[in-house]
Design an enzyme around this catalytic site. Structure first.
Site, PDB file in Angstrom:
ATOM      1  N   ASP A  67      22.464  48.589 -15.319  1.00 51.80           N
ATOM      2  CA  ASP A  67      22.827  49.841 -15.985  1.00 51.80           C
ATOM      3  C   ASP A  67      21.748  50.076 -17.036  1.00 51.80           C
ATOM      4  O   ASP A  67      21.750  49.444 -18.088  1.00 51.80           O
ATOM      5  CB  ASP A  67      24.202  49.732 -16.646  1.00 51.80           C
ATOM      6  N   GLU A  91      21.661  52.394 -11.404  1.00 53.01           N
ATOM      7  CA  GLU A  91      22.353  53.666 -11.495  1.00 53.01           C
ATOM      8  C   GLU A  91      21.351  54.787 -11.731  1.00 53.01           C
ATOM      9  O   GLU A  91      20.418  54.644 -12.513  1.00 53.01           O
ATOM     10  CB  GLU A  91      23.387  53.628 -12.620  1.00 53.01           C
ATOM     11  N   ASP A 109      28.335  48.643 -20.910  1.00 48.50           N
ATOM     12  CA  ASP A 109      27.101  48.625 -20.106  1.00 48.50           C
ATOM     13  C   ASP A 109      27.117  47.459 -19.121  1.00 48.50           C
ATOM     14  O   ASP A 109      26.587  47.558 -18.015  1.00 48.50           O
ATOM     15  CB  ASP A 109      25.879  48.507 -21.025  1.00 48.50           C
TER      16      ASP A 109
END
Length: 197
Positions: A7, A67, A140
């Site tokens: 992330d 992502e 996160d």
């Protein structure tokens, strides 16, 4: 299969290493790379690159999931995240690791079975699927683990598609399916989902 989920972020960059053997998911390592706001942008990017490179060399993942970036109202934040993504993608390329990218919707659908799931639902499902003793923290880290889970299931698909085992939304979002997947016998056992199951 071994997947490294990321992330991206400059202040906090979450990571999660997840293995998939048959249908069994296991978290091997997870955490966050944190950089101080007192450092210059270049210094922070060097730290992120170095740490991601070290993770790749240590675990030798079959695939790395990241992502995708979506611009929001805070363009400045989006730009710093984009810079972090750049050094993360560079680390993957330097180590010849297969890279896949997913939208937040695809990640949520892979983990929860519903693309518009709330963050708490994603965290809850991530904890349950990986049998973690406590909620991954900060958010996160939970997001990175969710990306890793999505990656294990979808790494052989084209990036713009959601893998076949999460495409059947009518089945995946049914109450009976979700209860069966989570081992929930009643709504009272799950405060996060409440009446949604």
């Amino acid at each position: 299969m071994l997947a490294l989920g990321i992330d991206p972020g400059t202040a906090i960059c979450g990571y999660g290493v997840v293995s998939l053997e048959g249908s069994h998911l296991k978290a091997l390592d997870y955490g966050a790379i944190e950089t101080s706001s007192k450092l210059s942008v270049e210094q922070r990017l060097v730290i992120i690159h170095r740490e991601i490179d070290a993770l790749i060399k240590k675990y030798k993942p079959d695939v790395m999931g990241v992502e995708m970036l979506f611009f929001n109202k805070n363009v400045r934040t989006a730009m710093t995240v984009a810079q972090a993504r750049g050094v993360i993608l560079l680390a993957a390329a330097q180590n010849a690791v297969k890279l896949v990218e997913f939208t937040p919707l695809q990640v949520k659908q892979a983990v929860v079975g519903y693309g518009k799931a709330e963050k708490e639902q994603v965290i809850y499902m991530t904890q349950r699927l990986l049998n973690l003793p406590s909620k991954p923290h900060p958010d996160d880290v939970a997001d990175a683990l969710a990306v890793a889970i999505c990656t294990t299931h979808c790494s052989n698909m084209r990036q713009e598609l959601v893998c076949s085992n999460i495409l059947d939304q009518s089945k995946r979002t049914s109450r009976a399916f979700l209860k069966s997947r989570l081992g929930i016998k009643s709504n009272a056992e799950n405060k996060v989902w409440g009446n949604k199951i």
